[in-house]
Design a protein around this motif. Structure first.
Motif, mmCIF file in Angstrom:
data_model
loop_
_atom_site.group_PDB
_atom_site.id
_atom_site.type_symbol
_atom_site.label_atom_id
_atom_site.label_comp_id
_atom_site.label_asym_id
_atom_site.label_seq_id
_atom_site.Cartn_x
_atom_site.Cartn_y
_atom_site.Cartn_z
ATOM 1 N N LYS A 1 9.482 -3.118 3.236
ATOM 2 C CA LYS A 1 8.571 -2.769 2.142
ATOM 3 C C LYS A 1 7.689 -3.959 1.793
ATOM 4 O O LYS A 1 6.500 -3.796 1.537
ATOM 5 N N SER A 2 8.275 -5.159 1.792
ATOM 6 C CA SER A 2 7.462 -6.324 1.451
ATOM 7 C C SER A 2 6.448 -6.598 2.564
ATOM 8 O O SER A 2 5.353 -7.079 2.295
ATOM 9 N N ALA A 3 6.803 -6.244 3.806
ATOM 10 C CA ALA A 3 5.871 -6.441 4.918
ATOM 11 C C ALA A 3 4.650 -5.531 4.809
ATOM 12 O O ALA A 3 3.592 -5.837 5.350
ATOM 13 N N CYS A 4 4.805 -4.405 4.141
ATOM 14 C CA CYS A 4 3.633 -3.519 4.032
ATOM 15 C C CYS A 4 3.142 -3.418 2.591
ATOM 16 O O CYS A 4 2.519 -2.442 2.208
ATOM 17 N N LYS A 5 3.406 -4.449 1.798
ATOM 18 C CA LYS A 5 3.003 -4.397 0.393
ATOM 19 C C LYS A 5 1.495 -4.341 0.182
ATOM 20 O O LYS A 5 1.041 -3.859 -0.839
ATOM 21 N N GLU A 6 0.729 -4.810 1.182
ATOM 22 C CA GLU A 6 -0.728 -4.716 1.051
ATOM 23 C C GLU A 6 -1.188 -3.263 1.098
ATOM 24 O O GLU A 6 -2.239 -2.924 0.586
ATOM 25 N N TYR B 1 1.419 1.580 13.234
ATOM 26 C CA TYR B 1 1.608 0.893 11.951
ATOM 27 C C TYR B 1 3.049 0.400 11.791
ATOM 28 O O TYR B 1 3.274 -0.767 11.483
ATOM 29 N N ILE B 2 4.020 1.277 12.038
ATOM 30 C CA ILE B 2 5.405 0.813 11.888
ATOM 31 C C ILE B 2 5.760 -0.217 12.968
ATOM 32 O O ILE B 2 6.541 -1.117 12.712
ATOM 33 N N GLU B 3 5.155 -0.110 14.140
ATOM 34 C CA GLU B 3 5.381 -1.129 15.173
ATOM 35 C C GLU B 3 4.943 -2.489 14.628
ATOM 36 O O GLU B 3 5.646 -3.486 14.761
ATOM 37 N N HIS B 4 3.784 -2.486 13.999
ATOM 38 C CA HIS B 4 3.239 -3.708 13.405
ATOM 39 C C HIS B 4 4.182 -4.246 12.327
ATOM 40 O O HIS B 4 4.483 -5.445 12.282
ATOM 41 N N ILE B 5 4.668 -3.378 11.471
ATOM 42 C CA ILE B 5 5.580 -3.775 10.393
ATOM 43 C C ILE B 5 6.879 -4.351 10.958
ATOM 44 O O ILE B 5 7.364 -5.376 10.503
#
Length: 97
Positions: A41-46, A79-83
């Motif tokens: 969650k913190s990785a995709c906070k933006e 997107y999840i790969e990136h996260i």
């Protein structure tokens, strides 16, 4: 009856892919602990408003949230790969790839 037969074929093609996608999410969910989830969650906070992020308690909920925000679907796993990559979870990334 050509069109009906083609439509039938289309359905059978889509369903396994969807089932595969769902089972992928299920498998990922089983490998994401509460701690992992906080990290993800913190990785995709933006991309996720913090008040909404706080409400996400499970990985299933997180996936549903990403789907709602068009960050995730059967044909879009980048997107999840990136996260997973920025969260340093090569294990999860490997499952997706």
């Amino acid at each position: 009856g050509g069109a009906a037969a083609e439509a039938g074929q289309l359905v059978t093609r889509v369903v396994p892919a969807m089932a595969e996608y769902r089972s992928l999410l299920e498998e990922l969910a089983q490998n994401i602990t509460a701690e992992d989830l906080e990290q993800l969650k913190s990785a995709c906070k933006e991309d996720i408003p913090s008040e909404e992020s706080e409400a996400i308690a499970t990985s299933h909920h997180w996936f549903a949230f990403l789907e709602k925000h068009s960050k995730l679907d059967r044909d879009n796993l980048s997107y999840i790969e990136h996260i997973f990559e920025i969260s340093r979870r090569p294990d999860l990334l490997t499952m997706v790839v």
